[in-house]
Design a protein around this motif. Structure first.
Motif, PDB file in Angstrom:
ATOM      1  N   GLY A  70       0.789  -1.143  -0.122  1.00  0.00           N
ATOM      2  CA  GLY A  70       0.209  -0.039  -0.486  1.00  0.00           C
ATOM      3  C   GLY A  70       0.846   1.328   0.203  1.00  0.00           C
ATOM      4  O   GLY A  70       1.606   1.697  -0.664  1.00  0.00           O
ATOM      5  N   PRO A  94      -7.578   1.638   1.761  1.00  0.00           N
ATOM      6  CA  PRO A  94      -8.650   3.052   1.891  1.00  0.00           C
ATOM      7  C   PRO A  94      -8.806   3.768   0.069  1.00  0.00           C
ATOM      8  O   PRO A  94     -10.334   3.910  -0.280  1.00  0.00           O
ATOM      9  CB  PRO A  94      -8.548   3.503   2.235  1.00  0.00           C
ATOM     10  CG  PRO A  94      -7.692   2.753   3.027  1.00  0.00           C
ATOM     11  CD  PRO A  94      -6.830   2.542   2.401  1.00  0.00           C
ATOM     12  N   GLY A 139      -8.576  -5.492  10.607  1.00  0.00           N
ATOM     13  CA  GLY A 139      -9.682  -6.012  11.461  1.00  0.00           C
ATOM     14  C   GLY A 139      -9.395  -7.536  11.144  1.00  0.00           C
ATOM     15  O   GLY A 139      -8.334  -8.004  10.660  1.00  0.00           O
ATOM     16  N   ALA A 145     -12.012  -7.456   0.500  1.00  0.00           N
ATOM     17  CA  ALA A 145     -11.307  -7.856   1.165  1.00  0.00           C
ATOM     18  C   ALA A 145     -10.634  -8.350  -0.318  1.00  0.00           C
ATOM     19  O   ALA A 145     -10.642  -8.675  -1.555  1.00  0.00           O
ATOM     20  CB  ALA A 145     -11.971  -9.437   1.544  1.00  0.00           C
ATOM     21  N   ASN A 146      -9.334  -8.512   0.039  1.00  0.00           N
ATOM     22  CA  ASN A 146      -8.280  -9.259  -0.498  1.00  0.00           C
ATOM     23  C   ASN A 146      -7.733  -7.974  -2.452  1.00  0.00           C
ATOM     24  O   ASN A 146      -8.093  -8.286  -3.094  1.00  0.00           O
ATOM     25  CB  ASN A 146      -7.928 -10.387  -0.776  1.00  0.00           C
ATOM     26  CG  ASN A 146      -7.091 -11.422   0.168  1.00  0.00           C
ATOM     27  OD1 ASN A 146      -7.571 -10.700   1.388  1.00  0.00           O
ATOM     28  ND2 ASN A 146      -7.564 -12.742   0.173  1.00  0.00           N
ATOM     29  N   LEU A 147      -8.260  -6.433  -1.698  1.00  0.00           N
ATOM     30  CA  LEU A 147      -8.362  -5.665  -3.047  1.00  0.00           C
ATOM     31  C   LEU A 147      -7.398  -5.681  -3.963  1.00  0.00           C
ATOM     32  O   LEU A 147      -5.826  -5.955  -3.326  1.00  0.00           O
ATOM     33  CB  LEU A 147      -8.766  -4.628  -2.682  1.00  0.00           C
ATOM     34  CG  LEU A 147     -10.001  -4.267  -1.788  1.00  0.00           C
ATOM     35  CD1 LEU A 147     -10.174  -3.051  -1.184  1.00  0.00           C
ATOM     36  CD2 LEU A 147     -10.919  -4.202  -2.562  1.00  0.00           C
ATOM     37  N   TRP A 160      -4.475 -15.801   2.059  1.00  0.00           N
ATOM     38  CA  TRP A 160      -4.330 -14.956   3.125  1.00  0.00           C
ATOM     39  C   TRP A 160      -5.219 -14.101   3.241  1.00  0.00           C
ATOM     40  O   TRP A 160      -6.385 -14.792   1.968  1.00  0.00           O
ATOM     41  CB  TRP A 160      -3.452 -14.364   2.538  1.00  0.00           C
ATOM     42  CG  TRP A 160      -2.673 -13.904   0.999  1.00  0.00           C
ATOM     43  CD1 TRP A 160      -2.315 -14.035   0.605  1.00  0.00           C
ATOM     44  CD2 TRP A 160      -3.138 -11.933   1.144  1.00  0.00           C
ATOM     45  NE1 TRP A 160      -2.269 -12.872  -0.640  1.00  0.00           N
ATOM     46  CE2 TRP A 160      -3.498 -12.229  -0.446  1.00  0.00           C
ATOM     47  CE3 TRP A 160      -4.511 -11.269   2.331  1.00  0.00           C
ATOM     48  CZ2 TRP A 160      -3.648 -10.853  -2.057  1.00  0.00           C
ATOM     49  CZ3 TRP A 160      -4.633 -10.173   1.113  1.00  0.00           C
ATOM     50  CH2 TRP A 160      -4.352 -10.123  -0.805  1.00  0.00           C
TER      51      TRP A 160
HETATM   52  C1  SAM Z   1      -0.143  -3.232   8.197  1.00  0.00           C
HETATM   53  S1  SAM Z   1      -1.946  -2.352   6.939  1.00  0.00           S
HETATM   54  C2  SAM Z   1      -1.346  -1.891   5.495  1.00  0.00           C
HETATM   55  C3  SAM Z   1      -1.910  -1.012   4.839  1.00  0.00           C
HETATM   56  C4  SAM Z   1      -1.374  -0.355   3.971  1.00  0.00           C
HETATM   57  N1  SAM Z   1      -0.146   0.668   4.205  1.00  0.00           N
HETATM   58  C5  SAM Z   1      -1.800   0.795   3.111  1.00  0.00           C
HETATM   59  O1  SAM Z   1      -1.455   1.814   2.896  1.00  0.00           O
HETATM   60  O2  SAM Z   1      -3.476   0.226   2.260  1.00  0.00           O
HETATM   61  C6  SAM Z   1      -2.987  -3.619   6.784  1.00  0.00           C
HETATM   62  C7  SAM Z   1      -4.087  -2.849   7.128  1.00  0.00           C
HETATM   63  O3  SAM Z   1      -4.636  -2.497   5.535  1.00  0.00           O
HETATM   64  C8  SAM Z   1      -5.838  -3.197   5.006  1.00  0.00           C
HETATM   65  N2  SAM Z   1      -5.336  -3.589   3.872  1.00  0.00           N
HETATM   66  C9  SAM Z   1      -4.176  -3.725   3.246  1.00  0.00           C
HETATM   67  N3  SAM Z   1      -4.221  -4.482   1.764  1.00  0.00           N
HETATM   68  C10 SAM Z   1      -5.671  -4.734   1.644  1.00  0.00           C
HETATM   69  C11 SAM Z   1      -5.589  -5.235   0.387  1.00  0.00           C
HETATM   70  N4  SAM Z   1      -5.326  -6.116  -0.431  1.00  0.00           N
HETATM   71  N5  SAM Z   1      -7.387  -5.848   0.240  1.00  0.00           N
HETATM   72  C12 SAM Z   1      -8.462  -5.244   1.946  1.00  0.00           C
HETATM   73  N6  SAM Z   1      -7.481  -4.707   2.493  1.00  0.00           N
HETATM   74  C13 SAM Z   1      -6.891  -4.456   2.809  1.00  0.00           C
HETATM   75  C14 SAM Z   1      -6.659  -4.445   6.012  1.00  0.00           C
HETATM   76  O4  SAM Z   1      -6.814  -2.917   6.876  1.00  0.00           O
HETATM   77  C15 SAM Z   1      -5.003  -4.655   6.812  1.00  0.00           C
HETATM   78  O5  SAM Z   1      -5.639  -5.162   8.093  1.00  0.00           O
END
Ligand code: SAM
Length: 248
Positions: free
Chosen positions: A115, A143, A185, A202-204, A237
Motif C-alpha cells: 500500500g 482505502p 480487522g 477483502a484482498n483488494l 491470506w
Molecule cells: C498493516 S496495514 C497496511 C496498510 C497499507 N500500508 C495501506 O496503505 O493500505 C494492513 C491493513 O490494510 C488493509 N489492507 C491492506 N491490503 C489490503 C487489501 N489488499 N485488501 C483489503 N484490505 C487491505 C487491511 O485493513 C489490513 O489489515
C-alpha cells in the motif's frame, strides 16, 4: 572474522497491492536499488511472494530477513499499554535484524511497503531508527482501492473521514465518529450498527478480491465473515477493510 560496516541508503517504496500498482516513480526507485530487504514471516509467506514478484519484474534481488516473533499472547497484549509494548519490542528486534543486513551489504537498499508507507505501516519508524539516509515513494493504499472499487468518495461533501482500526472502532464511535474507514480487522463485530451503511473489501487487487456493500442489518455480519473466508481460501491470506457510515 570481523564483519565490515558499510554505509547504506534506503528507499522506502509503496507498491500498492501488487505489481499492477507500481507507479513509474516507484519503478524508477526500484531500478535504482542494489537489493530489496523484506521480512519473511515464514518459509512460504504469501505476502513475501508478492514482493518477490515485484522485484523480479524490475530485476532487483530480494533479501528475505526472518521476521522476529511478535508477542500476541492475549494475556499480555489485550490492554493498549501491553499491545504498544509488544509492538515496540517487535520493532526493536526488526531494527537489529535489518541493521545487520545493511551494514554487511551497504549500497542502496529498497524496503517494499504494502500500500502506502504513511498508513498503518511501521517501515518509516523502523528505518528512522536505523540511522541511514532515506526517502519515501508513495503507493496506492487500501482505502483508496476500496473507494475506487465501490466507486465512492470516502466522505460526504465537505465532511470528514476518520481512519481507524477495528480494535478502536467502539471507542471512536462512542466519541461521535460516524464516518469511519476501519482497518486491521479480524472478523468484524458490528452488533448494534444495523442501520449503518458498510462498503467492505477483502484482498483488494488480488485474485480473491471480495466486495460487499449495503445496510449492515440487511447484509448481516455473517456475509462479511463468509466473504473474508472466501478471500482467504482463494489467496491463502486475507486482509480486509470497510467504510462504515452512520444513519443521518
Ligand atoms: C498493516 S496495514 C497496511 C496498510 C497499507 N500500508 C495501506 O496503505 O493500505 C494492513 C491493513 O490494510 C488493509 N489492507 C491492506 N491490503 C489490503 C487489501 N489488499 N485488501 C483489503 N484490505 C487491505 C487491511 O485493513 C489490513 O489489515
Amino acid at each position: 572474522m570481523i564483519a565490515s560496516t558499510r554505509s547504506a541508503s534506503i528507499r522506502i517504496i509503496g507498491f500498492g497491492m501488487g505489481p499492477q500498482h507500481v507507479t513509474p516513480e516507484a519503478a524508477d526507485a526500484l531500478r535504482s536499488c542494489d537489493y530489496v530487504v523484506a521480512a519473511a514471516k515464514s518459509a512460504d509467506d504469501p505476502l513475501l511472494a508478492v514482493r518477490r514478484q515485484v522485484c523480479e519484474e524490475y530485476g532487483v534481488e530480494l533479501v528475505a530477513v526472518p521476521d522476529p516473533e511478535r508477542d500476541r499472547d492475549p494475556a499480555s497484549t489485550t490492554a493498549t499499554a501491553g499491545y504498544d509494548q509488544a509492538v515496540r519490542e517487535w520493532h526493536a528486534a526488526r531494527v537489529a535484524a535489518y541493521r545487520d543486513v545493511l551494514e554487511q551489504r551497504g549500497g542502496t537498499a529498497g524496503f517494499l511497503v504494502w500500500g502506502d508507507p504513511s498508513l498503518y505501516d511501521s517501515t518509516i519508524r523502523i528505518v528512522e531508527q536505523l540511522g541511514f539516509d532515506f526517502d519515501v515513494i508513495p503507493g496506492i493504499s487500501a482505502p483508496q482501492l476500496l473507494a475506487a472499487r465501490h466507486r465512492i468518495v470516502l466522505h460526504e461533501v465537505g465532511r470528514p473521514v476518520h481512519v481507524t482500526t477495528a480494535r478502536r472502532l467502539r471507542e471512536d464511535i462512542a466519541t461521535g465518529q460516524t464516518n469511519l474507514v476501519v482497518m486491521l480487522g479480524s472478523a468484524p463485530d458490528l452488533e448494534g450498527l444495523e442501520d449503518w451503511q458498510v462498503w467492505y473489501g477483502a484482498n483488494l487487487g488480488a485474485p480473491g478480491e471480495q466486495l460487499l456493500s449495503g445496510r449492515l442489518g440487511e447484509l448481516g455480519e455473517a456475509s462479511l465473515r463468509v466473504a473474508r473466508e472466501h478471500a482467504r481460501a482463494i489467496d491463502g491470506w486475507v486482509m480486509d477493510l470497510y467504510l462504515l457510515r452512520g444513519p443521518r
